[in-house]
Design a protein around this motif. Structure first.
Motif, short mmCIF file in Angstrom:
data_model
loop_
_atom_site.label_atom_id
_atom_site.label_comp_id
_atom_site.label_asym_id
_atom_site.label_seq_id
_atom_site.Cartn_x
_atom_site.Cartn_y
_atom_site.Cartn_z
N GLY A 154 46.47 17.91 18.15
CA GLY A 154 46.10 18.92 17.16
C GLY A 154 47.29 19.69 16.64
O GLY A 154 47.21 20.33 15.59
N ARG A 184 41.10 20.63 11.23
CA ARG A 184 41.28 20.47 12.67
C ARG A 184 41.07 21.80 13.41
O ARG A 184 40.46 21.85 14.47
N PRO A 187 36.60 22.86 13.04
CA PRO A 187 35.80 21.67 12.72
C PRO A 187 34.37 21.95 12.29
O PRO A 187 33.74 21.10 11.66
N GLY A 255 39.22 24.35 17.09
CA GLY A 255 39.54 22.95 17.33
C GLY A 255 40.84 22.73 18.07
O GLY A 255 41.05 21.65 18.65
N ASN A 256 41.74 23.68 18.08
CA ASN A 256 43.04 23.50 18.72
C ASN A 256 43.25 24.36 19.95
O ASN A 256 44.08 24.02 20.80
#
Length: 308
Positions: A154, A184, A187, A255-256
């Motif tokens: 990511g 990313r 999401p 997401g990361n």
């Protein structure tokens, strides 16, 4: 389709290094709150938060960070540094230029990092702190330690920006790079392309590429810092504790940066600290969950004894 709202009109103020473009709302004698955006985003991360806080009686200040929007360097000879110390000193100098003795600092990503640093090193200037993803001061000495492979994936742009291919890619595809990162990072967030267009207008700044590249190259130990920030970076290497009243937030759909309980970095907050999970929010939390972010600012004001 109705175009997305904008924070207007903008104002300009000069600091030692920058001509800062910023939005301001609320009463001039209100409780000062500075809202700090991240990368690759812009001041419209707070398009809902800013007016709501103004309605609560806060003096809300939302600056474009260096390299973004109409914020410009005053001298061509100034290094286009994007290192963490530079971002934090910019905030301190903005408070000085606006004659604001102290303020709540609230941000995420780059802005959250600047806020954490200011709170750690200059607590007399920071009434309270709101930070998405907790303690964000970089431990550059540990930059070579790998994360889990799925998390490393990511952060692809960290490594891309180390290369000259990455420089060319960012120069030629500013909006496109941002779109990949947005998807990313968040999401579950279905954003309107016009919202991305609005943010991407801030990336046209002539210093954008150099500031962004230096930010990632410096944090990865691949570029030296600017001499003006040597002492600040030396202080940050010790991972200083944050003593001011603090609310930290994690989005459960980031997401990361997977949401945490607040335990892993608890020892780095030695003052009053509360941590909340924000259901369904991604990395762009102030925009995706503006009610939760606004509530966090009001909560930290209450913790600091400054409720209206």
């Amino acid at each position: 389709m109705t175009p997305p709202r904008r924070l207007t009109p903008l104002r300009q103020v000069q600091t030692d290094v920058l001509d800062v473009s910023y939005y301001e709302a609320g009463p001039a004698d209100g409780r000062p709150v500075v809202l700090l955006h991240g990368y690759p985003y812009d001041i419209h991360s707070f398009v809902d938060v800013a007016p709501w806080l103004a309605e609560e009686g806060c003096r809300v200040i939302v600056p474009y960070l260096r390299g973004h929007g109409c914020t410009a360097f005053r001298d061509l000879r100034t290094p286009r540094s994007g290192q963490q110390a530079a971002l934090a000193v910019d905030v301190l100098q903005l408070l000085d230029a606006l004659e604001v003795p102290h303020a709540v600092l609230a941000g995420y990503d780059w802005g959250g990092r600047a806020a954490c640093i200011a709170a750690a090193l200059w607590p007399d200037r920071v009434t309270g702190l709101v930070s998405v993803n907790g303690y964000l001061i970089q431990d550059i000495a540990a930059s070579a330690r790998p994360l889990r492979p799925d998390l490393e994936a990511g952060l692809w742009y960290f490594f891309y920006f180390l290369t000259e291919r990455g420089r060319a890619g960012l120069e030629n595809h500013r909006r496109g790079v941002a779109e990949v990162i947005w998807r990313r990072n968040s999401p579950e967030w279905e954003f309107d392309p016009a919202v991305l267009d609005r943010a991407a207008a801030a990336f046209v700044n002539p210093d954008y590429v150099e500031v962004v590249l230096h930010s990632y190259r410096h944090r990865m130990g691949a570029a030296p810092g600017a001499a003006a920030y040597t002492l600040v970076e030396r202080a940050l290497a010790a991972q200083p504790a944050i003593t001011v009243p603090t609310v930290t937030l994690d989005g459960t759909a980031d997401g990361n940066f997977p949401a945490r309980t607040g335990e892993p970095d608890a020892s780095l907050f030695t003052g009053p600290r509360r941590h909340h999970l924000v259901e369904g929010a991604g990395h762009h939390l102030p925009f995706e969950a503006p009610v939760a972010f606004t509530d966090a600012v009001l909560e930290v004001l209450e913790m600091a004894g400054l409720s209206r």
